[in-house]
Design a protein around this motif. Structure first.
Motif, PDB file in Angstrom:
ATOM      1  N   ALA A 193     -14.184  18.989  -9.320  1.00  0.00           N
ATOM      2  CA  ALA A 193     -13.183  17.927  -9.462  1.00  0.00           C
ATOM      3  C   ALA A 193     -12.154  18.008  -8.331  1.00  0.00           C
ATOM      4  CB  ALA A 193     -12.500  18.018 -10.827  1.00  0.00           C
ATOM      5  N   GLU A 194     -11.748  19.223  -7.975  1.00  0.00           N
ATOM      6  CA  GLU A 194     -10.796  19.393  -6.875  1.00  0.00           C
ATOM      7  C   GLU A 194     -11.408  18.948  -5.546  1.00  0.00           C
ATOM      8  OE1 GLU A 194      -8.429  23.116  -8.981  1.00  0.00           O
ATOM      9  OE2 GLU A 194     -10.042  23.541  -7.544  1.00  0.00           O
ATOM     10  N   ALA A 195     -12.675  19.265  -5.346  1.00  0.00           N
ATOM     11  CA  ALA A 195     -13.358  18.834  -4.121  1.00  0.00           C
ATOM     12  C   ALA A 195     -13.475  17.308  -4.077  1.00  0.00           C
ATOM     13  CB  ALA A 195     -14.737  19.486  -4.030  1.00  0.00           C
ATOM     14  N   ASP A 196     -13.773  16.696  -5.235  1.00  0.00           N
ATOM     15  CA  ASP A 196     -13.845  15.231  -5.297  1.00  0.00           C
ATOM     16  C   ASP A 196     -12.488  14.619  -4.964  1.00  0.00           C
ATOM     17  OD1 ASP A 196     -16.523  15.156  -5.932  1.00  0.00           O
ATOM     18  OD2 ASP A 196     -16.207  14.763  -8.075  1.00  0.00           O
ATOM     19  N   ALA A 197     -11.416  15.206  -5.495  1.00  0.00           N
ATOM     20  CA  ALA A 197     -10.075  14.694  -5.226  1.00  0.00           C
ATOM     21  C   ALA A 197      -9.758  14.806  -3.735  1.00  0.00           C
ATOM     22  CB  ALA A 197      -9.038  15.452  -6.050  1.00  0.00           C
ATOM     23  N   LEU A 214       0.840  -1.201   0.000  1.00  0.00           N
ATOM     24  CA  LEU A 214       0.000   0.000   0.000  1.00  0.00           C
ATOM     25  C   LEU A 214       0.875   1.252   0.000  1.00  0.00           C
ATOM     26  CD1 LEU A 214      -2.717   1.466   0.219  1.00  0.00           C
ATOM     27  CD2 LEU A 214      -2.588   1.125   2.701  1.00  0.00           C
ATOM     28  N   GLN A 215       1.938   1.251   0.803  1.00  0.00           N
ATOM     29  CA  GLN A 215       2.844   2.401   0.858  1.00  0.00           C
ATOM     30  C   GLN A 215       3.467   2.655  -0.508  1.00  0.00           C
ATOM     31  OE1 GLN A 215       3.511   4.599   3.499  1.00  0.00           O
ATOM     32  NE2 GLN A 215       4.359   5.708   1.775  1.00  0.00           N
ATOM     33  N   ARG A 216       3.874   1.586  -1.191  1.00  0.00           N
ATOM     34  CA  ARG A 216       4.445   1.749  -2.530  1.00  0.00           C
ATOM     35  C   ARG A 216       3.414   2.352  -3.482  1.00  0.00           C
ATOM     36  NH1 ARG A 216       7.270  -2.777  -1.028  1.00  0.00           N
ATOM     37  NH2 ARG A 216       5.747  -4.280  -1.784  1.00  0.00           N
ATOM     38  N   ARG A 217       2.170   1.928  -3.361  1.00  0.00           N
ATOM     39  CA  ARG A 217       1.110   2.476  -4.226  1.00  0.00           C
ATOM     40  C   ARG A 217       0.907   3.970  -3.947  1.00  0.00           C
ATOM     41  NH1 ARG A 217      -1.594  -1.188  -7.092  1.00  0.00           N
ATOM     42  NH2 ARG A 217      -3.396   0.145  -7.419  1.00  0.00           N
ATOM     43  N   VAL A 218       0.938   4.340  -2.684  1.00  0.00           N
ATOM     44  CA  VAL A 218       0.798   5.756  -2.333  1.00  0.00           C
ATOM     45  C   VAL A 218       1.995   6.544  -2.863  1.00  0.00           C
ATOM     46  CG1 VAL A 218       0.733   7.408  -0.416  1.00  0.00           C
ATOM     47  CG2 VAL A 218      -0.699   5.354  -0.342  1.00  0.00           C
ATOM     48  N   ASP A 219       3.192   6.017  -2.683  1.00  0.00           N
ATOM     49  CA  ASP A 219       4.393   6.687  -3.201  1.00  0.00           C
ATOM     50  C   ASP A 219       4.315   6.832  -4.720  1.00  0.00           C
ATOM     51  OD1 ASP A 219       5.382   6.850  -0.630  1.00  0.00           O
ATOM     52  OD2 ASP A 219       6.771   5.155  -0.854  1.00  0.00           O
ATOM     53  N   ASP A 220       3.879   5.777  -5.405  1.00  0.00           N
ATOM     54  CA  ASP A 220       3.726   5.839  -6.861  1.00  0.00           C
ATOM     55  C   ASP A 220       2.693   6.895  -7.252  1.00  0.00           C
ATOM     56  OD1 ASP A 220       5.572   3.806  -7.111  1.00  0.00           O
ATOM     57  OD2 ASP A 220       4.082   2.242  -7.562  1.00  0.00           O
ATOM     58  N   THR A 221       1.620   6.999  -6.472  1.00  0.00           N
ATOM     59  CA  THR A 221       0.581   7.989  -6.755  1.00  0.00           C
ATOM     60  C   THR A 221       1.133   9.400  -6.609  1.00  0.00           C
ATOM     61  OG1 THR A 221      -1.173   6.474  -6.071  1.00  0.00           O
ATOM     62  CG2 THR A 221      -1.710   8.824  -6.070  1.00  0.00           C
ATOM     63  N   VAL A 222       1.904   9.632  -5.559  1.00  0.00           N
ATOM     64  CA  VAL A 222       2.512  10.953  -5.359  1.00  0.00           C
ATOM     65  C   VAL A 222       3.412  11.293  -6.541  1.00  0.00           C
ATOM     66  CG1 VAL A 222       4.142  12.265  -3.925  1.00  0.00           C
ATOM     67  CG2 VAL A 222       2.334  10.919  -2.846  1.00  0.00           C
ATOM     68  N   ASP A 223       4.243  10.339  -6.953  1.00  0.00           N
ATOM     69  CA  ASP A 223       5.124  10.573  -8.107  1.00  0.00           C
ATOM     70  C   ASP A 223       4.320  10.860  -9.368  1.00  0.00           C
ATOM     71  OD1 ASP A 223       7.286  10.101  -6.450  1.00  0.00           O
ATOM     72  OD2 ASP A 223       7.624   8.044  -7.167  1.00  0.00           O
ATOM     73  N   GLU A 224       3.257  10.103  -9.583  1.00  0.00           N
ATOM     74  CA  GLU A 224       2.447  10.287 -10.783  1.00  0.00           C
ATOM     75  C   GLU A 224       1.735  11.640 -10.779  1.00  0.00           C
ATOM     76  OE1 GLU A 224      -0.745   7.984 -13.613  1.00  0.00           O
ATOM     77  OE2 GLU A 224      -0.125   7.038 -11.745  1.00  0.00           O
ATOM     78  N   ALA A 260      -9.257   7.889   1.566  1.00  0.00           N
ATOM     79  CA  ALA A 260      -8.077   7.030   1.613  1.00  0.00           C
ATOM     80  C   ALA A 260      -7.400   7.120   2.984  1.00  0.00           C
ATOM     81  CB  ALA A 260      -7.101   7.405   0.503  1.00  0.00           C
ATOM     82  N   THR A 261      -7.367   8.319   3.546  1.00  0.00           N
ATOM     83  CA  THR A 261      -6.791   8.500   4.873  1.00  0.00           C
ATOM     84  C   THR A 261      -7.604   7.714   5.900  1.00  0.00           C
ATOM     85  OG1 THR A 261      -5.962  10.691   4.277  1.00  0.00           O
ATOM     86  CG2 THR A 261      -6.180  10.218   6.635  1.00  0.00           C
ATOM     87  N   TRP A 262      -8.933   7.833   5.804  1.00  0.00           N
ATOM     88  CA  TRP A 262      -9.798   7.077   6.710  1.00  0.00           C
ATOM     89  C   TRP A 262      -9.578   5.583   6.511  1.00  0.00           C
ATOM     90  CZ3 TRP A 262     -13.351   3.374   5.400  1.00  0.00           C
ATOM     91  CH2 TRP A 262     -14.081   2.856   6.455  1.00  0.00           C
ATOM     92  N   ALA A 263      -9.474   5.154   5.252  1.00  0.00           N
ATOM     93  CA  ALA A 263      -9.278   3.733   4.974  1.00  0.00           C
ATOM     94  C   ALA A 263      -7.967   3.241   5.579  1.00  0.00           C
ATOM     95  CB  ALA A 263      -9.316   3.467   3.472  1.00  0.00           C
TER      96      ALA A 263
END
Length: 145
Positions: free
Chosen positions: A102-106, A10-20, A113-116
């Motif tokens: 869209a920004e509010a949805d994001a 999960l951490q790798r996925r979050v890191d990948d998301t930040v990079d993307e 995700a934080t809650w999850a």
């Protein structure tokens, strides 16, 4: 179950998301559209894999995961429809309003995700405690035989 490995994934996925997101911030609309399409396909594939795993253990789970999957699928369709509509939009005020939504949805998705993540932490700790308690009772019962 190896919770540590799952959390590291999960951490790798979050890191990948930040990079993307960093890369995407500098892209034009067409590049973003291609990136969104790729990510939607990836999410759909992940949902399909999740559905397969759920089918294997469905008797142990409640309907919450089914609702999460349905919500994710609906959200993906909604994002794609909004994106297609946005391409047709020629009104700057409407486009600004759409961008704000869209920004509010994001922001809401990040909150979810934080809650999850917080909920996953609690549930993993509970699972570890439940296993430890069961093992302790099993050991105690074995000692009294």
């Amino acid at each position: 179950m190896n919770y540590t490995e799952q959390l590291e994934n999960l951490q790798r996925r979050v890191d990948d998301t930040v990079d993307e997101v960093r890369l995407a911030a500098a892209e034009d609309h067409e590049q973003l559209a291609a990136r969104i399409d790729k990510n939607q396909n990836d999410v759909q594939s992940m949902l399909n894999q999740g559905r397969d795993r759920l089918d294997q253990v469905s008797s142990q789970l409640d309907s919450t995961w089914d609702q999460v999957k349905a919500d994710a699928s609906a959200k993906m369709s909604d994002v794609k429809a909004k994106m297609e509509q946005r391409r047709k939009e020629r009104n700057a005020e409407a486009a600004t309003s759409d961008a704000e939504w869209a920004e509010a949805d994001a922001a809401s998705a990040i909150d979810l995700a934080t809650w999850a993540a917080d909920n996953a932490r609690l549930l993993v700790l509970d699972a570890l405690d439940a296993r430890k308690y069961a093992d302790d009772l099993t050991e105690l019962a074995a000692q009294h035989r």
